[in-house]
Design a protein around this motif. Structure first.
Motif, short mmCIF file in Angstrom:
data_model
loop_
_atom_site.label_atom_id
_atom_site.label_comp_id
_atom_site.label_asym_id
_atom_site.label_seq_id
_atom_site.Cartn_x
_atom_site.Cartn_y
_atom_site.Cartn_z
N ASP A 280 -54.29 28.72 58.99
CA ASP A 280 -55.31 28.96 58.42
C ASP A 280 -56.56 29.75 58.65
O ASP A 280 -57.10 29.84 57.55
N THR A 281 -56.86 30.27 59.51
CA THR A 281 -57.98 31.60 59.69
C THR A 281 -57.43 32.81 58.97
O THR A 281 -57.83 33.32 58.18
N LYS A 282 -55.85 32.58 58.78
CA LYS A 282 -55.76 34.16 58.34
C LYS A 282 -56.20 33.88 56.81
O LYS A 282 -55.91 35.29 55.77
N VAL A 283 -55.78 32.53 55.89
CA VAL A 283 -55.36 32.14 54.62
C VAL A 283 -57.35 32.02 54.56
O VAL A 283 -57.49 33.15 53.05
N ILE A 284 -58.10 31.88 55.19
CA ILE A 284 -59.75 32.46 55.41
C ILE A 284 -60.07 33.41 55.22
O ILE A 284 -60.61 34.03 54.50
N GLY A 285 -59.11 34.36 56.14
CA GLY A 285 -59.28 36.06 56.02
C GLY A 285 -58.97 36.41 54.38
O GLY A 285 -59.29 37.34 53.74
N TYR A 286 -57.72 35.73 53.33
CA TYR A 286 -58.01 36.72 52.45
C TYR A 286 -58.27 35.83 51.35
O TYR A 286 -58.79 37.42 50.80
#
Length: 445
Positions: A280-286
């Motif tokens: 989830d945090t990686k998606v937000i990072g994208y």
């Protein structure tokens, strides 16, 4: 930088032919923008690149496809996927190693596509070595070979001059009503993206299923609520790279990432029942890599509506996990029960207005002067850093240029301090903002 309808350029080729080196050389040529999002650019194998006002999305397929297949099958799958999904293909070969059977096989596959393919012979360092190293590759019978040294930059300008006619400039109108708010729904598979869109529009306009990966492509739905228009973009679920074993799903991820370039606001859905995950945090990072505004939606809130401790624990986990974007609103919703749906549109409206807001130069310079007066910048190489003036360069997200005597000496902590001063002074409390530090032109010139 707008990436709406941006051309997707895929790098394919055998291992160690220089794909990642070319990827790094192209992406590092972008103007450096500063924003307080540390750590979100790690493990990245795609990037938005601007070359002479032409934006495109560059993909290093070597980073996407990591199966333990044989080399031939590995490259075959990369090529087939790239042909299917990319707009332009950079096929790299190793000039020092010479032509290989794998190269010949991939070229035979690429002949069948109508898409533009650049046949690139890498590791050619000079005009003197060009004729010798390119000679065996003419056996492929392709119309043109491009000599390149991704490591040293030889041939890069020529290659990019050849690419430019095949990519568009900043996107033009797409027939949508003026000021349409573009909203992309992102998240891991099966968090309820399509279900939430269906709840919003009040009808089964999209296929909804409990099977992960139902939505392969980005699907658009135009919703009008007088006097406003919203484009709702449903995307395939984004998984952690090690979990994406299905080859088609890996390029579905690219479609989701490209959808980010088409949106103003990314609604990132998190499964309230499962809690927030690293992915989830990686998606937000994208979303922050592409400078999008973000609203975090804790979907399936009905699953924990009667458990106050779980609610508090989840909210704290979310707060800790997204410390790099403290400005993002967090909403509690349930696509199934309809909880929180009415709050979405007012929140979208507030975020959208901030995302596209412009400010008077005088107000910006006043904020800069007050910030410097409160916290004087440090010395660098024996002289104090000075800030002369600032101006807004663009919106979506708000972008400001700050002119200084020595931008290289501005420590990240002071950059972050100035960013927070602009955010507070301008009331931009719900969107990312970016500062571009520039050196004042030499007055003697």
């Amino acid at each position: 930088m707008t990436t709406e309808n941006a051309t997707l350029v895929a790098l394919i080729g055998r291992p160690n032919v220089g794909k990642s080196t070319l990827f790094n050389r192209l992406t590092r040529r972008r103007d450096a923008l500063v924003d307080p999002t540390p750590g979100v650019t790690r493990d990245r194998h795609y990037a938005t690149v601007r070359w002479e006002d032409h934006p495109f999305i560059l993909v290093d397929t070597g980073g996407i496809d990591d199966e333990d297949d044989t080399i031939v099958n590995h490259i075959r799958h990369q090529a087939l996927l790239a042909v299917d999904e990319a707009d332009v293909i950079f096929f790299l070969m190793d000039g020092r190693e010479g032509l290989t059977p794998s190269d010949i096989e991939i070229v035979d596959l690429l002949r069948r596509t109508e898409k533009k393919v650049f046949y690139i012979v890498n590791k050619v360092d000079s005009p003197e070595s060009e004729d010798t190293l390119l000679l065996p590759f003419w056996e492929l019978g392709v119309e043109e070979l491009w000599a390149l040294s991704a490591d040293h930059g030889y041939g890069l300008d020529t290659l990019m001059a050849g690419l430019i006619p095949h990519i568009g400039k900043d996107a033009v109108g797409d027939g949508l009503p003026d000021n349409t708010m573009r909203i992309a729904f992102l998240g891991r598979p099966n968090v309820g993206k399509s279900s939430l869109i269906n709840a919003i529009i009040g009808q089964e306009r999209m296929m909804v299923s409990d099977i992960s990966g139902t939505t392969r492509d980005a699907v658009d739905t135009l919703v009008t609520r007088d006097p406003y228009a919203y484009l709702l973009i449903d995307t395939a679920g984004i998984r952690r790279r090690g979990k994406t074993t299905d080859k088609l799903e890996k390029f579905s991820i690219l479609k989701s990432l490209r959808a980010l370039g088409r949106c103003d606001i990314a609604l990132v859905l998190i499964d309230a029942g499962e809690g927030i995950t690293e992915q989830d945090t990686k998606v937000i990072g994208y979303t922050q890599e592409q400078g999008r505004a973000v609203i975090i939606c804790l979907n399936k809130w009905d699953l924990i509506k009667d458990d106050k401790k779980r609610q508090e624990r989840l909210l704290e986990e979310v707060r800790m996990a997204v410390k790099f974007i403290p400005f993002a609103p967090v909403l509690k919703v349930s696509a199934l029960a309809g909880t929180g749906i009415k709050r979405l549109f007012p929140e979208i409206g507030k975020v959208y207005r901030q995302f596209h807001q412009r400010f008077a130069t005088a107000a910006l310079n006043r904020i800069l002067a007050e910030a410097v007066a409160r916290h004087e910048p440090p010395f660098y190489h024996g002289r104090r850093l000075k800030f002369y003036y600032t101006a807004q360069l663009g919106t979506a997200p708000p972008l400001f240029a700050v002119v200084a005597n020595d931008p290289k000496g501005i420590h990240f902590s002071y950059q972050r301090y100035l960013t927070n001063c602009f955010r507070e002074g301008l009331g931009l409390d719900q969107v990312p903002i970016r500062l571009l530090f520039r050196e004042r032109s030499n007055r003697k010139k």
